[in-house]
Design a protein around this motif. Structure first.
Motif, PDB file in Angstrom:
ATOM      1  N   ASP A 121       0.774  -1.195   0.004  1.00  0.00           N
ATOM      2  CA  ASP A 121      -0.006  -0.034   0.028  1.00  0.00           C
ATOM      3  C   ASP A 121       0.888   1.477  -0.069  1.00  0.00           C
ATOM      4  N   ARG A 122       0.204   2.240  -0.141  1.00  0.00           N
ATOM      5  CA  ARG A 122       1.139   3.821  -0.357  1.00  0.00           C
ATOM      6  C   ARG A 122       1.774   3.850   0.847  1.00  0.00           C
ATOM      7  N   ALA A 123       1.289   3.775   1.890  1.00  0.00           N
ATOM      8  CA  ALA A 123       1.962   4.177   3.228  1.00  0.00           C
ATOM      9  C   ALA A 123       3.284   3.247   3.585  1.00  0.00           C
ATOM     10  N   SER A 124       3.061   1.923   3.159  1.00  0.00           N
ATOM     11  CA  SER A 124       4.077   0.962   3.271  1.00  0.00           C
ATOM     12  C   SER A 124       5.387   1.226   2.463  1.00  0.00           C
ATOM     13  N   ARG A 156      11.476   5.974   2.481  1.00  0.00           N
ATOM     14  CA  ARG A 156      11.797   6.861   3.377  1.00  0.00           C
ATOM     15  C   ARG A 156      12.998   6.410   4.355  1.00  0.00           C
ATOM     16  N   THR A 157      12.702   5.409   5.026  1.00  0.00           N
ATOM     17  CA  THR A 157      13.586   4.877   6.116  1.00  0.00           C
ATOM     18  C   THR A 157      14.468   3.715   5.765  1.00  0.00           C
ATOM     19  N   MET A 212      18.733  -1.604   0.495  1.00  0.00           N
ATOM     20  CA  MET A 212      17.863  -0.593   0.385  1.00  0.00           C
ATOM     21  C   MET A 212      18.078   0.453   1.432  1.00  0.00           C
ATOM     22  N   ILE A 213      18.733   1.821   1.018  1.00  0.00           N
ATOM     23  CA  ILE A 213      19.148   2.750   2.011  1.00  0.00           C
ATOM     24  C   ILE A 213      17.763   3.832   2.305  1.00  0.00           C
ATOM     25  N   PRO A 268      13.955  15.074  -2.165  1.00  0.00           N
ATOM     26  CA  PRO A 268      12.924  15.719  -1.388  1.00  0.00           C
ATOM     27  C   PRO A 268      11.543  14.813  -1.304  1.00  0.00           C
ATOM     28  N   ASP A 269      10.892  15.111  -0.381  1.00  0.00           N
ATOM     29  CA  ASP A 269       9.907  14.098   0.043  1.00  0.00           C
ATOM     30  C   ASP A 269       8.671  14.290  -1.312  1.00  0.00           C
ATOM     31  N   ALA A 270       8.481  15.342  -1.772  1.00  0.00           N
ATOM     32  CA  ALA A 270       7.685  15.403  -3.155  1.00  0.00           C
ATOM     33  C   ALA A 270       8.112  14.229  -4.020  1.00  0.00           C
ATOM     34  N   ASP A 271       9.428  14.226  -4.361  1.00  0.00           N
ATOM     35  CA  ASP A 271      10.107  13.196  -5.202  1.00  0.00           C
ATOM     36  C   ASP A 271       9.875  11.920  -4.677  1.00  0.00           C
ATOM     37  N   ILE A 272       9.717  11.501  -3.481  1.00  0.00           N
ATOM     38  CA  ILE A 272       9.573  10.240  -2.926  1.00  0.00           C
ATOM     39  C   ILE A 272       8.082   9.774  -3.086  1.00  0.00           C
ATOM     40  N   GLN A 273       7.265  10.670  -2.795  1.00  0.00           N
ATOM     41  CA  GLN A 273       5.821  10.689  -3.103  1.00  0.00           C
ATOM     42  C   GLN A 273       5.445  10.520  -4.498  1.00  0.00           C
ATOM     43  N   ALA A 274       5.961  10.953  -5.587  1.00  0.00           N
ATOM     44  CA  ALA A 274       5.944  10.930  -6.725  1.00  0.00           C
ATOM     45  C   ALA A 274       6.412   9.586  -7.389  1.00  0.00           C
TER      46      ALA A 274
END
Length: 143
Positions: free
Chosen positions: A58-61, A67-68, A75-76, A83-89
């Motif tokens: 899922d998106r949150a996972s 992120r972590t 997997m770093i 940027p967080d916007a890139d992580i979301q994209a």
């Protein structure tokens, strides 16, 4: 007054277009494809088009994993690196690819690649049962 408001809206739209995140596929190519493959097919790291996900699909996972990172793996942690916007994209791109794998375009490989020192002929050998079905044959200019 209406023209001033219209001008202000146009300026805000232009500014937001320069500060918006790049599309997820561009972020993927830049940060993820080296390990996960150009078509999300896997490589040094796991495939990202699949039905079973060890750490959640899922998106949150997926956001959490990007992120972590994943301890004791390659997997770093990307939080603070991009940027967080890139992580979301890139997360949205990966999720969209699950339901529409055709959005991932197959790279057309040239049959012959010439470099300064040599030429390479790319030839598909086997299409099933192995991850990278390609071999390299050095070709001189007379072939």
């Amino acid at each position: 007054m209406k023209s001033v408001a219209g001008l202000l809206i146009a300026v805000l739209i232009c500014i937001s277009s320069f500060t918006s995140a790049p599309p997820g596929n561009e972020v993927y190519k830049k940060y993820c494809a080296g390990c996960h493959g150009g078509q999300l097919q896997g490589g040094a790291a796991t495939a990202l088009i699949k039905t079973t996900w060890k750490f959640g699909n899922d998106r949150a996972s997926i956001l959490h994993t990007i992120r972590t990172g994943i301890p004791k793996t390659e997997m770093i942690k990307w939080q603070g690196v991009i940027p967080d916007a890139d992580i979301q994209a890139v997360t949205d791109y990966i999720l969209k690819a699950q339901h529409s794998p055709q959005i991932v375009k197959k790279e057309k490989k040239p049959l012959l690649v010439k470099t300064k020192l040599y030429s390479l002929r790319i030839q598909e050998l086997i299409t099933k049962g192995i991850t990278d079905p390609y071999g390299i044959e050095f070709v001189n200019d007379h072939q």
